[in-house]
Design an enzyme around this catalytic site. Structure first.
Site, mmCIF file in Angstrom:
data_model
loop_
_atom_site.group_PDB
_atom_site.id
_atom_site.type_symbol
_atom_site.label_atom_id
_atom_site.label_comp_id
_atom_site.label_asym_id
_atom_site.label_seq_id
_atom_site.Cartn_x
_atom_site.Cartn_y
_atom_site.Cartn_z
ATOM 1 N N GLU A 48 0.844 -1.202 0.000
ATOM 2 C CA GLU A 48 0.000 0.000 0.000
ATOM 3 C C GLU A 48 0.877 1.249 0.000
ATOM 4 O OE1 GLU A 48 -2.468 -0.223 3.503
ATOM 5 O OE2 GLU A 48 -3.045 -2.306 3.086
ATOM 6 N N LYS B 37 2.233 4.589 1.474
ATOM 7 C CA LYS B 37 2.268 5.082 2.861
ATOM 8 C C LYS B 37 1.862 6.555 2.844
ATOM 9 C CE LYS B 37 5.144 5.076 6.981
ATOM 10 N NZ LYS B 37 4.956 6.454 7.372
ATOM 11 N N LYS C 121 10.648 3.505 3.296
ATOM 12 C CA LYS C 121 10.589 4.963 3.168
ATOM 13 C C LYS C 121 11.384 5.406 1.937
ATOM 14 C CE LYS C 121 9.308 7.388 6.549
ATOM 15 N NZ LYS C 121 9.545 7.363 7.960
ATOM 16 N N CYS D 43 21.561 45.518 20.300
ATOM 17 C CA CYS D 43 21.147 45.339 18.903
ATOM 18 C C CYS D 43 19.694 44.870 18.875
ATOM 19 C CB CYS D 43 22.056 44.302 18.246
ATOM 20 S SG CYS D 43 21.512 43.805 16.613
HETATM 21 S S1 IVH Z 1 -0.600 0.209 8.788
HETATM 22 C C1 IVH Z 1 -0.248 -2.104 12.628
HETATM 23 N N1 IVH Z 1 -0.872 1.292 6.408
HETATM 24 O O1 IVH Z 1 2.390 5.118 8.888
HETATM 25 C C2 IVH Z 1 -0.336 -1.376 11.332
HETATM 26 N N2 IVH Z 1 0.030 2.636 8.134
HETATM 27 O O2 IVH Z 1 4.974 4.647 10.170
HETATM 28 C C3 IVH Z 1 -0.461 0.064 11.486
HETATM 29 N N3 IVH Z 1 0.510 4.952 7.468
HETATM 30 O O3 IVH Z 1 1.209 5.003 12.202
HETATM 31 C C4 IVH Z 1 -0.255 0.928 10.352
HETATM 32 N N4 IVH Z 1 -0.156 4.761 5.387
HETATM 33 O O4 IVH Z 1 -0.001 6.565 10.515
HETATM 34 C C5 IVH Z 1 -0.466 1.481 7.675
HETATM 35 N N5 IVH Z 1 -1.219 2.129 4.281
HETATM 36 C C6 IVH Z 1 -0.822 2.310 5.518
HETATM 37 C C7 IVH Z 1 -0.325 3.558 5.972
HETATM 38 C C8 IVH Z 1 0.103 3.678 7.293
HETATM 39 C C9 IVH Z 1 0.326 5.591 6.308
HETATM 40 C C10 IVH Z 1 1.083 5.590 8.664
HETATM 41 C C11 IVH Z 1 0.332 5.321 9.960
HETATM 42 C C12 IVH Z 1 1.329 4.626 10.856
HETATM 43 C C13 IVH Z 1 2.625 5.090 10.272
HETATM 44 C C14 IVH Z 1 3.759 4.148 10.623
#
Ligand code: IVH
Length: 661
Positions: free
Chosen positions: A108, A110, A305, A422
């Site tokens: 997915e 992020k 990342k 100043c």
């Molecule tokens: S899954 C236990 N899916 O990334 C699983 N997180 O660095 C929990 N985030 O706290 C998260 N897109 O705020 C998941 N497709 C996605 C995401 C995602 C953004 C964020 C989320 C999480 C953070 C972790």
């Protein structure tokens, strides 16, 4: 009759909303929508008892809360481990395959926003909460209800919790910042900050105006709904009318994961929202369970990342800023460029040696990146793009604000303005005094301090506490009403009861940072005792060397400083260290604690402070006398010792929970 019409209107409007904001496929015109909405508003205004919780009129906002209540997540909201290259992607896959020989993955985007948990009871949205520390978040229900692609009611009357990301689209972000510039307000650094700032509003009409949106990606209790894997969970949420990201794919090999990452990286700049990577999740929930979790992150998912973004732009000029110590910092004036969601116009150049090392000339094309995601910096000069018109950098020899001669002190690279009067230095000192880690007087940022300074109301630190004498004049200033001045004055009033360490840090004594200010207040307990201390005595304290000791000593030798402190005292500013013992908690009182591993939500120093503030004691090694061992991720041998000795073990979550009892 009336109820029936209200019911009809709610159905029409909620459906239209879903079609417009989630499906991007409207079936009625804006005019039709507005006329149904007007009709509903009228009916509700005339019949307040018939206003329903899932009425689309809540999306307009208007509800104002006094404070954010806490919400404890029934299942903690975990974050994800980060990886940064393909080798690490392969390592992740290898680790998964040791437990699950033939895994399927769901990949997915992020989304770069903030996570949210939504709870529905009998198909109606009842609460929305931020992640907070993962265990306890903030109740943002009033704001969540204004987010257009969050359904207020579901097509079926079920109880369910869904989690996902709140974000602000790039176009809404750009528009918002343009409006803020016009109003003279501070701009948000990126869409994520803007989204986070918007859900942290007490007044829901502000968040309603911010055009926030969501993607849902997690069902913490999927098994209750007979959902067996992530792919089904996404479909289940989408069927319930939640927005689910369209660029999600199921794959079954590490090469396919990498292909997916490359595909998303290539479409990244075309997406209307910011993403900062890709999340890879093991699809099957039973497999997820087998893989388990560490203290803070699941082993069945990981976040890849993207590398920090770099862009090219022209360096038009080099300007000079004067800090509160008089330090001169050169700053690059850049042609505006978009970088990680915000428009960058300047970058720090640190000092003249840095400019020479990087061979920077005025007129150069440079590549810039955001260090630590916020402060932009020049990475390198594109010398191959030089035209011959570039102008070499020349260090100034006079302060750009007051014109005094600059000096370079021994052992320092930077130049300093030594004029203690100043204007730039004075203003920076005033801003520092009010800043969050110092006296925490909210509202006194750059703009207001500079204005009040130039108008003569706020020239010296002690003037904060007599500012109220000018209340009537201040209220008449353009842009300030009674309410905003009262707020500022209240914030000043509240700062009078701060503990000593904030005051010491706020004074801006050279070399005395936040940590040193704390050590000094713990050792001396009152400002008077600190003022009396001589250099020798100060140097005896752990962590205080002779440079700091001399600096403290010479600061308090100045009559001007002592006069200022006397004025603060006359105005009842607290000058004593306030011990935090009033927070005593019996789970901690007189117990001996050992910390091992890395904690997610607290630094080690903060964890130790928390333990002490609750009445506990910190020690370094585990023995029979240890009462509790707190275990973070990658714990050391202390953890094994604790297990062998049968000592109570707390995870980070348990530690935080217990500290809140
Ligand atoms: S899954 C236990 N899916 O990334 C699983 N997180 O660095 C929990 N985030 O706290 C998260 N897109 O705020 C998941 N497709 C996605 C995401 C995602 C953004 C964020 C989320 C999480 C953070 C972790």
């Amino acid at each position: 009759m009336l109820e029936k019409r209200i019911d009809e209107l709610i159905k029409i409007l909620n459906k239209a909303n879903y079609e417009y904001y989630t499906l991007d496929n409207p079936s009625i015109t804006d005019q039709e929508y507005d006329s149904y909405m007007d009709e509903l508003i009228k009916l509700e205004t005339n019949n307040p008892s018939l206003v329903r919780s899932d009425s689309p009129t809540v999306r307009i906002g208007g509800q104002i809360i006094d404070e954010f209540k806490k919400i404890t997540h029934s299942i903690p909201m975990m974050s994800l481990g980060d990886i940064f290259n393909y080798d690490e992607v392969r390592d992740f896959d290898t680790k998964v395959r040791k437990v699950i020989p033939n895994p399927e993955y769901v990949c997915e985007p992020k989304i770069d926003g903030l996570s949210v948990s939504l709870i529905y009871k009998k198909g109606k949205l009842v609460s929305g909460a931020t992640r907070g520390d993962g265990v306890v978040g903030e109740d943002i229900t009033h704001n969540v209800k204004t987010i257009k692609n969050i359904p207020l009611s579901l097509p079926v009357d079920i109880d369910i919790e869904v989690r996902g990301e709140i974000y602000m689209s790039i176009s809404s972000f750009t528009k918002l910042n343009e409006e803020r510039i016009k109003k003279g307000e501070k701009v948000f650094a990126n869409p994520r900050n803007a989204a986070a700032g918007s859900v942290r509003q007490l007044d829901s009409s502000i968040s309603a105006s911010r055009n926030l949106a969501t993607f849902m990606y997690h069902m913490p209790e999927a098994q209750i709904h007979n959902v067996k894997n992530q792919e089904e969970a996404l479909k289940f949420m989408s069927d319930l009318t939640f927005a689910v990201n369209p660029n999600i794919e199921k794959v079954s090999s590490v090469d396919e994961i990498i292909k997916y990452i490359e595909k998303i990286a290539s479409i990244r700049s075309d997406l209307p929202y910011e993403i900062d990577g890709v999340v890879i999740k093991v699809n099957n929930f039973l497999d997820q369970k087998k893989l388990g979790v560490t203290a803070k992150v699941p082993k069945w998912a990981i976040a890849y990342k993207f590398p920090a973004e770099e862009v090219l732009t022209k360096l038009n000029d080099i300007e000079f800023c004067v800090g509160r110590t008089g330090k001169i910092t050169p700053r690059a004036d850049l042609s505006p460029v978009r970088l990680k969601g915000s428009v960058v116009r300047s970058a720090t150049l640190n000092n003249q040696d840095y400019i020479k090392e990087k061979n920077i000339m005025i007129g150069d094309i440079v590549s810039i990146r955001k260090a630590g995601d916020v402060i932009p910096e020049v990475v390198e000069v594109k010398t191959e793009r030089r035209t011959g018109d570039e102008v070499p950098f020349k260090m100034i020899d006079k302060c750009p604000i007051c014109g005094s001669k600059l000096v370079k002190k021994e052992g320092e690279v930077a130049y300093f303005c030594t004029n203690i009067n100043c204007d730039a230095r004075n203003i920076e000192s005033l801003i520092h005094f009010a800043s969050r880690d110092a006296m925490n007087i909210e509202g006194f940022g750059e703009r207001i301090v500079e204005d009040f300074y130039n108008m003569g109301f706020l020239k010296k630190i002690e003037d904060y506490y007599t500012l109220k004498e000018h209340k009537t004049t201040l209220m008449e200033l353009e842009g300030f009403g009674e309410k905003s001045i009262n707020n500022l004055l209240n914030n000043i009033e509240n700062s009078k009861s701060n503990s000593l360490e904030r005051l010491i840090f706020g004074l801006g004594i050279k070399h005395v940072g936040k940590k040193t200010a704390k050590i000094l207040s713990e050792n001396y307990k009152t400002l008077d005792k600190l003022i009396e201390a001589d250099t020798e005595e100060l140097s005896l304290i752990d962590d205080i060397g002779s440079i700091i000791a001399n600096s403290i000593n010479s600061y308090f030798k100045e009559d001007k400083k002592i006069n200022m402190i006397n004025k603060l005292k006359e105005n009842n500013v607290n000058t004593n260290y306030l011990s935090k013992e009033k927070n005593i908690n019996e789970l901690f009182l007189d117990k001996t604690f050992v910390l091992t591993g890395t904690l997610d939500s607290l630094s080690r120093e903060e964890a130790k402070e928390l333990i002490e503030s609750k009445g506990g004691k910190n020690t370094n090694s585990v023995s029979k006398k240890t009462d509790v061992v707190i275990v973070g991720s990658s714990p050391g041998s202390k953890y094994d010792n604790a297990l062998n000795l049968g000592i109570t073990i707390w995870t980070e979550d348990e530690f935080i929970k217990n500290s809140r009892r």
